[in-house]
Scaffold this motif. Sequence first.
Motif, mmCIF file in Angstrom:
data_model
loop_
_atom_site.group_PDB
_atom_site.id
_atom_site.type_symbol
_atom_site.label_atom_id
_atom_site.label_comp_id
_atom_site.label_asym_id
_atom_site.label_seq_id
_atom_site.Cartn_x
_atom_site.Cartn_y
_atom_site.Cartn_z
ATOM 1 N N GLN A 72 0.819 -1.219 0.000
ATOM 2 C CA GLN A 72 0.000 0.000 0.000
ATOM 3 C C GLN A 72 0.851 1.267 0.000
ATOM 4 O OE1 GLN A 72 -3.429 0.019 -0.464
ATOM 5 N NE2 GLN A 72 -2.903 2.155 -0.901
ATOM 6 N N GLU A 73 1.967 1.243 0.723
ATOM 7 C CA GLU A 73 2.863 2.409 0.718
ATOM 8 C C GLU A 73 3.426 2.640 -0.683
ATOM 9 O OE1 GLU A 73 2.597 0.263 3.123
ATOM 10 O OE2 GLU A 73 3.091 1.122 5.089
ATOM 11 N N GLY A 74 3.744 1.554 -1.377
ATOM 12 C CA GLY A 74 4.227 1.667 -2.761
ATOM 13 C C GLY A 74 3.163 2.225 -3.684
ATOM 14 N N LEU A 75 1.928 1.750 -3.519
ATOM 15 C CA LEU A 75 0.826 2.236 -4.362
ATOM 16 C C LEU A 75 0.529 3.702 -4.078
ATOM 17 C CD1 LEU A 75 -1.620 -0.833 -4.163
ATOM 18 C CD2 LEU A 75 0.112 -0.330 -5.915
ATOM 19 N N ASN A 76 0.600 4.082 -2.810
ATOM 20 C CA ASN A 76 0.383 5.501 -2.451
ATOM 21 C C ASN A 76 1.422 6.388 -3.139
ATOM 22 O OD1 ASN A 76 -1.712 4.719 -0.815
ATOM 23 N ND2 ASN A 76 -0.551 4.883 1.106
ATOM 24 N N PHE A 77 2.665 5.910 -3.154
ATOM 25 C CA PHE A 77 3.735 6.657 -3.817
ATOM 26 C C PHE A 77 3.425 6.836 -5.305
ATOM 27 C CE2 PHE A 77 7.519 6.083 -6.546
ATOM 28 C CZ PHE A 77 8.116 7.329 -6.351
ATOM 29 N N LEU A 78 2.993 5.747 -5.975
ATOM 30 C CA LEU A 78 2.678 5.831 -7.412
ATOM 31 C C LEU A 78 1.557 6.845 -7.663
ATOM 32 C CD1 LEU A 78 2.820 2.055 -8.443
ATOM 33 C CD2 LEU A 78 4.575 3.814 -8.795
ATOM 34 N N GLU A 79 0.533 6.815 -6.808
ATOM 35 C CA GLU A 79 -0.576 7.771 -6.964
ATOM 36 C C GLU A 79 -0.082 9.206 -6.792
ATOM 37 O OE1 GLU A 79 -3.639 6.662 -4.228
ATOM 38 O OE2 GLU A 79 -4.399 5.054 -5.513
ATOM 39 N N GLN A 80 0.796 9.411 -5.834
ATOM 40 C CA GLN A 80 1.351 10.759 -5.609
ATOM 41 C C GLN A 80 2.135 11.258 -6.819
ATOM 42 O OE1 GLN A 80 3.593 10.119 -2.030
ATOM 43 N NE2 GLN A 80 1.743 9.827 -0.783
ATOM 44 N N GLN A 81 2.712 10.324 -7.578
ATOM 45 C CA GLN A 81 3.465 10.690 -8.783
ATOM 46 C C GLN A 81 2.561 10.831 -10.007
ATOM 47 O OE1 GLN A 81 6.767 11.418 -8.267
ATOM 48 N NE2 GLN A 81 6.121 10.970 -6.170
ATOM 49 N N GLY A 82 1.243 10.619 -9.818
ATOM 50 C CA GLY A 82 0.285 10.795 -10.911
ATOM 51 C C GLY A 82 0.057 9.554 -11.763
ATOM 52 N N TYR A 83 0.357 8.371 -11.209
ATOM 53 C CA TYR A 83 0.216 7.126 -11.964
ATOM 54 C C TYR A 83 -0.956 6.288 -11.468
ATOM 55 C CZ TYR A 83 4.630 7.761 -14.385
ATOM 56 O OH TYR A 83 5.627 8.255 -15.195
ATOM 57 N N LYS A 84 -1.659 5.675 -12.428
ATOM 58 C CA LYS A 84 -2.620 4.617 -12.120
ATOM 59 C C LYS A 84 -1.835 3.312 -12.037
ATOM 60 C CE LYS A 84 -5.093 5.369 -15.901
ATOM 61 N NZ LYS A 84 -4.667 6.644 -16.488
ATOM 62 N N TYR A 85 -2.466 2.250 -11.543
ATOM 63 C CA TYR A 85 -1.784 0.956 -11.498
ATOM 64 C C TYR A 85 -2.807 -0.161 -11.692
ATOM 65 C CZ TYR A 85 -3.360 1.669 -6.692
ATOM 66 O OH TYR A 85 -4.120 1.968 -5.597
ATOM 67 N N ILE A 86 -2.362 -1.238 -12.316
ATOM 68 C CA ILE A 86 -3.189 -2.433 -12.499
ATOM 69 C C ILE A 86 -2.293 -3.658 -12.282
ATOM 70 C CG2 ILE A 86 -4.635 -1.273 -14.230
ATOM 71 C CD1 ILE A 86 -3.271 -3.504 -16.188
ATOM 72 N N VAL A 87 -2.938 -4.819 -12.134
ATOM 73 C CA VAL A 87 -2.226 -6.095 -12.100
ATOM 74 C C VAL A 87 -2.532 -6.828 -13.401
ATOM 75 C CG1 VAL A 87 -1.868 -8.261 -10.851
ATOM 76 C CG2 VAL A 87 -2.511 -6.187 -9.599
ATOM 77 N N ARG A 88 -1.498 -7.195 -14.145
ATOM 78 C CA ARG A 88 -1.731 -7.832 -15.439
ATOM 79 C C ARG A 88 -1.915 -9.340 -15.277
ATOM 80 N NH1 ARG A 88 3.437 -6.306 -15.851
ATOM 81 N NH2 ARG A 88 5.110 -7.843 -15.947
ATOM 82 N N ASN A 89 -2.419 -9.953 -16.355
ATOM 83 C CA ASN A 89 -2.686 -11.391 -16.323
ATOM 84 C C ASN A 89 -1.601 -12.213 -17.028
ATOM 85 O OD1 ASN A 89 -3.278 -10.585 -18.907
ATOM 86 N ND2 ASN A 89 -5.461 -10.999 -18.796
ATOM 87 N N SER A 90 -0.517 -11.573 -17.435
ATOM 88 C CA SER A 90 0.621 -12.322 -17.977
ATOM 89 C C SER A 90 1.768 -12.201 -16.977
ATOM 90 C CB SER A 90 1.027 -11.789 -19.360
ATOM 91 O OG SER A 90 1.229 -10.402 -19.323
ATOM 92 N N GLY A 91 2.865 -12.885 -17.244
ATOM 93 C CA GLY A 91 3.950 -12.963 -16.261
ATOM 94 C C GLY A 91 4.726 -11.664 -16.104
ATOM 95 N N GLY A 92 5.700 -11.710 -15.195
ATOM 96 C CA GLY A 92 6.603 -10.581 -15.034
ATOM 97 C C GLY A 92 6.316 -9.733 -13.809
ATOM 98 N N LEU A 93 7.041 -8.618 -13.719
ATOM 99 C CA LEU A 93 6.945 -7.696 -12.593
ATOM 100 C C LEU A 93 6.607 -6.292 -13.106
ATOM 101 C CD1 LEU A 93 10.025 -9.031 -10.604
ATOM 102 C CD2 LEU A 93 7.642 -9.158 -9.853
#
Length: 280
Positions: A72-93
Amino acid sequence: MDEALQLLRQPKWRWIDQSAIGPHFHALQSFATDDTLCESVGTGKSPAVARSWVHHQTIVLGIQDTRLPYLQEGLNFLEQQGYKYIVRNSGGLAVVLDEGVLNLSLILPEVEKGIDINRGYDAMWLLIKKMFSDFDIEIEAREIVGSYCPGSYDLSIGGKKFAGISQRRLKRGVAVQIYLCVTGSGSERAELIRQFYQYAKQGQETKFFYPDVQPEVMSSLSELLGTPITVQDVMLRFLTFLNQNSGEILAGQLLPEEYDLFHHYYERIIERNSKFLDSE
């Protein structure tokens, strides 16, 4: 590489361009679209598909990223930088998508003996090499340690990564997907992910290995080629290659009969995202 080239030489390519829809085009729609097309292609209702897509200010997380101890702290940081976020259905990070990152999907039918996973990766690597064959460069496919979302098919020039490849297999269809950092600063994108992991991990030991991102090992094509290449330039190269390796190109969007499938897959990926993110 002969087998990879065979995959790229299709009697028909169906081309779907979603590279200029704009900031309201959500990344979840993209992954649902590729799943829809996997089923259409895999069941023989559609020829092979080449799709181009761009998403603005979006971080695409892998499933393993959702297990970070301080997510959640990581997601809060991304939001503060103006980014949306999703979890994809293929591999990777985690990877960064923005208006300077072009994504390409090749959706192919698994016919006869099927498509070996490395053959799918080799096909995309070969496509990118062919698209930039007029430059005096060597595009390597190997893991770039210190990059975000590292893998054995990181594409790099001079040891600096500019692209990553993933695959998704569904209903005898195979989607080989690549993100190409075309414009802007590759190291600035990497710095964003480095800080995300800093906030989301906070030095805690984890069972899963998360990359120690080193921004200096990532770059964009414009930086690496020393010329101001744009997403539109790369799109033209992509279309030129398809024209040279297809009997026919059919341009368009999803077919009416594919929309029910799309809604099914879209709802599924929304549910999947809720499952991974709603506890946060």
